[in-house]
Design a protein around this motif. Structure first.
Motif, PDB file in Angstrom:
ATOM      1  N   ALA A  85       0.807  -1.222   0.000  1.00  0.00           N
ATOM      2  CA  ALA A  85       0.000   0.000   0.000  1.00  0.00           C
ATOM      3  C   ALA A  85       0.840   1.272   0.000  1.00  0.00           C
ATOM      4  O   ALA A  85       0.549   2.206  -0.761  1.00  0.00           O
ATOM      5  CB  ALA A  85      -0.967  -0.008   1.181  1.00  0.00           C
ATOM      6  N   PRO A  86       1.895   1.385   0.830  1.00  0.00           N
ATOM      7  CA  PRO A  86       2.713   2.599   0.761  1.00  0.00           C
ATOM      8  C   PRO A  86       3.328   2.805  -0.619  1.00  0.00           C
ATOM      9  O   PRO A  86       3.330   3.925  -1.144  1.00  0.00           O
ATOM     10  CB  PRO A  86       3.791   2.357   1.822  1.00  0.00           C
ATOM     11  CG  PRO A  86       3.174   1.414   2.782  1.00  0.00           C
ATOM     12  CD  PRO A  86       2.322   0.516   1.945  1.00  0.00           C
ATOM     13  N   MET A  87       3.835   1.713  -1.224  1.00  0.00           N
ATOM     14  CA  MET A  87       4.447   1.834  -2.543  1.00  0.00           C
ATOM     15  C   MET A  87       3.429   2.296  -3.575  1.00  0.00           C
ATOM     16  O   MET A  87       3.725   3.102  -4.459  1.00  0.00           O
ATOM     17  CB  MET A  87       5.051   0.494  -2.953  1.00  0.00           C
ATOM     18  CG  MET A  87       6.070   0.586  -4.079  1.00  0.00           C
ATOM     19  SD  MET A  87       7.603   1.381  -3.554  1.00  0.00           S
ATOM     20  CE  MET A  87       8.169   0.211  -2.323  1.00  0.00           C
ATOM     21  N   THR A  88       2.211   1.782  -3.472  1.00  0.00           N
ATOM     22  CA  THR A  88       1.134   2.220  -4.366  1.00  0.00           C
ATOM     23  C   THR A  88       0.930   3.723  -4.250  1.00  0.00           C
ATOM     24  O   THR A  88       0.778   4.433  -5.252  1.00  0.00           O
ATOM     25  CB  THR A  88      -0.171   1.485  -4.023  1.00  0.00           C
ATOM     26  OG1 THR A  88       0.016   0.077  -4.189  1.00  0.00           O
ATOM     27  CG2 THR A  88      -1.310   1.947  -4.915  1.00  0.00           C
ATOM     28  N   PRO A 110      -3.013  -4.949  -2.381  1.00  0.00           N
ATOM     29  CA  PRO A 110      -2.028  -4.305  -1.501  1.00  0.00           C
ATOM     30  C   PRO A 110      -2.606  -3.752  -0.201  1.00  0.00           C
ATOM     31  O   PRO A 110      -1.842  -3.455   0.729  1.00  0.00           O
ATOM     32  CB  PRO A 110      -1.489  -3.166  -2.378  1.00  0.00           C
ATOM     33  CG  PRO A 110      -1.714  -3.617  -3.778  1.00  0.00           C
ATOM     34  CD  PRO A 110      -3.019  -4.356  -3.727  1.00  0.00           C
ATOM     35  N   LEU A 111      -3.930  -3.608  -0.104  1.00  0.00           N
ATOM     36  CA  LEU A 111      -4.529  -3.017   1.087  1.00  0.00           C
ATOM     37  C   LEU A 111      -4.758  -4.026   2.198  1.00  0.00           C
ATOM     38  O   LEU A 111      -4.962  -3.645   3.349  1.00  0.00           O
ATOM     39  CB  LEU A 111      -5.877  -2.366   0.734  1.00  0.00           C
ATOM     40  CG  LEU A 111      -5.858  -1.301  -0.351  1.00  0.00           C
ATOM     41  CD1 LEU A 111      -7.278  -0.822  -0.618  1.00  0.00           C
ATOM     42  CD2 LEU A 111      -4.963  -0.136   0.034  1.00  0.00           C
ATOM     43  N   THR A 112      -4.756  -5.312   1.861  1.00  0.00           N
ATOM     44  CA  THR A 112      -5.065  -6.340   2.854  1.00  0.00           C
ATOM     45  C   THR A 112      -3.784  -6.903   3.447  1.00  0.00           C
ATOM     46  O   THR A 112      -2.694  -6.750   2.910  1.00  0.00           O
ATOM     47  CB  THR A 112      -5.871  -7.478   2.212  1.00  0.00           C
ATOM     48  OG1 THR A 112      -5.089  -8.077   1.172  1.00  0.00           O
ATOM     49  CG2 THR A 112      -7.160  -6.956   1.614  1.00  0.00           C
ATOM     50  N   LEU A 211      -8.677  -4.069   8.291  1.00  0.00           N
ATOM     51  CA  LEU A 211      -7.543  -4.086   7.381  1.00  0.00           C
ATOM     52  C   LEU A 211      -6.249  -3.967   8.178  1.00  0.00           C
ATOM     53  O   LEU A 211      -6.244  -3.526   9.328  1.00  0.00           O
ATOM     54  CB  LEU A 211      -7.630  -2.927   6.391  1.00  0.00           C
ATOM     55  CG  LEU A 211      -8.846  -2.839   5.478  1.00  0.00           C
ATOM     56  CD1 LEU A 211      -8.700  -1.644   4.551  1.00  0.00           C
ATOM     57  CD2 LEU A 211      -9.034  -4.116   4.689  1.00  0.00           C
ATOM     58  N   ASP A 212      -5.164  -4.356   7.545  1.00  0.00           N
ATOM     59  CA  ASP A 212      -3.856  -4.049   8.098  1.00  0.00           C
ATOM     60  C   ASP A 212      -3.791  -2.543   8.338  1.00  0.00           C
ATOM     61  O   ASP A 212      -4.126  -1.763   7.439  1.00  0.00           O
ATOM     62  CB  ASP A 212      -2.786  -4.478   7.090  1.00  0.00           C
ATOM     63  CG  ASP A 212      -1.410  -3.949   7.436  1.00  0.00           C
ATOM     64  OD1 ASP A 212      -1.013  -4.071   8.592  1.00  0.00           O
ATOM     65  OD2 ASP A 212      -0.757  -3.396   6.529  1.00  0.00           O
ATOM     66  N   PRO A 213      -3.426  -2.073   9.536  1.00  0.00           N
ATOM     67  CA  PRO A 213      -3.434  -0.628   9.831  1.00  0.00           C
ATOM     68  C   PRO A 213      -2.658   0.198   8.812  1.00  0.00           C
ATOM     69  O   PRO A 213      -3.097   1.288   8.456  1.00  0.00           O
ATOM     70  CB  PRO A 213      -2.787  -0.563  11.224  1.00  0.00           C
ATOM     71  CG  PRO A 213      -3.078  -1.882  11.842  1.00  0.00           C
ATOM     72  CD  PRO A 213      -3.020  -2.871  10.718  1.00  0.00           C
ATOM     73  N   ARG A 214      -1.524  -0.312   8.356  1.00  0.00           N
ATOM     74  CA  ARG A 214      -0.746   0.437   7.369  1.00  0.00           C
ATOM     75  C   ARG A 214      -1.473   0.509   6.032  1.00  0.00           C
ATOM     76  O   ARG A 214      -1.483   1.541   5.365  1.00  0.00           O
ATOM     77  CB  ARG A 214       0.626  -0.223   7.196  1.00  0.00           C
ATOM     78  CG  ARG A 214       1.674   0.644   6.513  1.00  0.00           C
ATOM     79  CD  ARG A 214       3.053   0.106   6.847  1.00  0.00           C
ATOM     80  NE  ARG A 214       4.114   0.656   6.035  1.00  0.00           N
ATOM     81  CZ  ARG A 214       4.706   1.821   6.263  1.00  0.00           C
ATOM     82  NH1 ARG A 214       4.313   2.569   7.289  1.00  0.00           N
ATOM     83  NH2 ARG A 214       5.689   2.250   5.493  1.00  0.00           N
ATOM     84  N   ALA A 248     -11.479 -12.548   2.600  1.00  0.00           N
ATOM     85  CA  ALA A 248     -12.840 -12.239   2.141  1.00  0.00           C
ATOM     86  C   ALA A 248     -13.513 -11.267   3.100  1.00  0.00           C
ATOM     87  O   ALA A 248     -14.243 -10.351   2.685  1.00  0.00           O
ATOM     88  CB  ALA A 248     -13.650 -13.524   2.017  1.00  0.00           C
ATOM     89  N   ALA A 249     -13.266 -11.439   4.405  1.00  0.00           N
ATOM     90  CA  ALA A 249     -13.848 -10.537   5.412  1.00  0.00           C
ATOM     91  C   ALA A 249     -13.272  -9.137   5.277  1.00  0.00           C
ATOM     92  O   ALA A 249     -13.973  -8.135   5.497  1.00  0.00           O
ATOM     93  CB  ALA A 249     -13.594 -11.091   6.808  1.00  0.00           C
ATOM     94  N   ARG A 250     -12.004  -9.031   4.922  1.00  0.00           N
ATOM     95  CA  ARG A 250     -11.389  -7.710   4.730  1.00  0.00           C
ATOM     96  C   ARG A 250     -11.928  -7.034   3.471  1.00  0.00           C
ATOM     97  O   ARG A 250     -12.015  -5.805   3.414  1.00  0.00           O
ATOM     98  CB  ARG A 250      -9.867  -7.831   4.682  1.00  0.00           C
ATOM     99  CG  ARG A 250      -9.275  -8.246   6.016  1.00  0.00           C
ATOM    100  CD  ARG A 250      -7.766  -8.143   6.034  1.00  0.00           C
ATOM    101  NE  ARG A 250      -7.278  -8.579   7.325  1.00  0.00           N
ATOM    102  CZ  ARG A 250      -6.824  -9.814   7.591  1.00  0.00           C
ATOM    103  NH1 ARG A 250      -6.782 -10.712   6.621  1.00  0.00           N
ATOM    104  NH2 ARG A 250      -6.415 -10.140   8.798  1.00  0.00           N
TER     105      ARG A 250
END
Length: 316
Positions: A85-88, A110-112, A211-214, A248-250
């Motif tokens: 996600a940061p790289m995106t 990348p968000l999960t 989601l992953d906090p980052r 799937a839940a994320r």
């Protein structure tokens, strides 16, 4: 004495400039890029209407030539293996310096939190390679500081520091074939699924999972950046059969955020969407990536959504 000091200053500046050029050239020699296509930053300014971002799920799925043929909109996939996600976010910031896309399509992997097949170790291994695609400028230094929380940031600014003593490790990483279709590249691993004519069935759940906090932090940073740029953000999740129930839940959480932020989100791992697309097991190249026929189905679906947006038709 004054002239001597001035001359000494310029000699020092000249030396540092020459040293920087030499290090940059040597860095290029040892760099081993993993992005599907490293030519995005050579594109003419303001020539891209639809920008695609994400990891291999993005560059093996979205087909810019088909987008242009069906909608007249030019597209480019600025994707890279294990793009987190940061790289995106950094890629998007750099892209917006040169392009003014009307639409930015973000593939949500990348968000999960990576659980199915991408490990923390592989993210760390590909991080320097993904940084190597970014132009060397002051912002890249800022990105490196942000990405590392200030710990070892300098090594991300100069490729030579990352690769000079790990050439064998770098060579062992997969390098995608450079695409001739604006970043689209058929995934390299070919392990077709059994029963290719059956509709693909994936894990389904009604649960919500954070989601992953980052990942969540950078999603909101991307949303803010899109508002500043005046571009339409579109979220898409493409099918992968190794997806577990937590992932799937994320996706449900992403859908909730998208609804709150009024962002179109197309979760193509939902069973009703797979059936609507008639997406079959034979449309996967392996358990994690679609093949050309799968990419065509998804891209054509997205073409219809883009045409609706172009006509001002509300989409959800």
């Amino acid at each position: 004495m004054k002239r001597s000091k001035i001359a000494g200053f310029f000699r020092t500046v000249g030396f540092l400039l020459c040293l920087g050029i030499v290090l940059h050239v040597v860095s290029g020699a040892v760099r081993y890029p993993c992005a599907s296509d490293t030519h995005f930053f050579e594109e003419p300014e303001d020539s891209i209407d639809v920008l695609f971002l994400g990891n291999c799920h993005s560059y093996s799925t979205f087909i810019p030539s088909l987008i242009q043929a069906e909608t007249g909109l030019t597209g480019y996939v600025l994707g890279a293996s294990t793009q987190d996600a940061p790289m995106t976010y950094y890629y998007l910031r750099e892209a917006l310096k040169r392009q003014s896309p009307s639409y930015v399509v973000l593939e949500t992997f990348p968000l999960t939190i990576y659980e199915s097949y991408v490990t923390t170790e592989s993210i760390e291994a590909y991080g320097p390679l993904n940084f190597a695609l970014l132009p060397f400028n002051l912002d890249r230094i800022r990105y490196a500081w942000d990405y590392t929380d200030g710990d070892g940031w300098f090594a991300y600014c100069l490729d030579l520091l990352q690769f000079h003593d790990r050439w064998e490790d770098v060579q062992s990483l997969h390098r995608s074939v450079t695409s001739q279709d604006n970043g689209y590249s058929i995934y390299w691993n070919r392990e077709p699924l059994s029963n290719p004519e059956e509709i693909l069935e994936l894990v389904q759940t009604d649960r919500l999972l954070a989601l992953d906090p980052r990942g969540e932090e950078y999603l909101y940073r991307i949303i803010d950046l899109m508002e500043e740029a005046g571009a339409q953000l579109i979220l898409v999740t493409v099918p992968y059969t190794s997806m577990g129930e937590n992932e799937a839940a994320r996706h449900n959480t992403i859908a909730q955020i998208a609804q709150e932020e009024d962002i179109p989100y197309y979760n193509l791992t939902e069973q009703d969407m797979l059936e609507e697309l008639q997406f079959r097991r034979g449309d996967m190249i392996d358990i994690n990536h679609v093949n050309r026929s799968g990419g065509t189905l998804i891209t054509e679906f997205l073409c219809d959504r883009l045409l609706e947006m172009e006509k001002g038709i509300a989409v959800s």
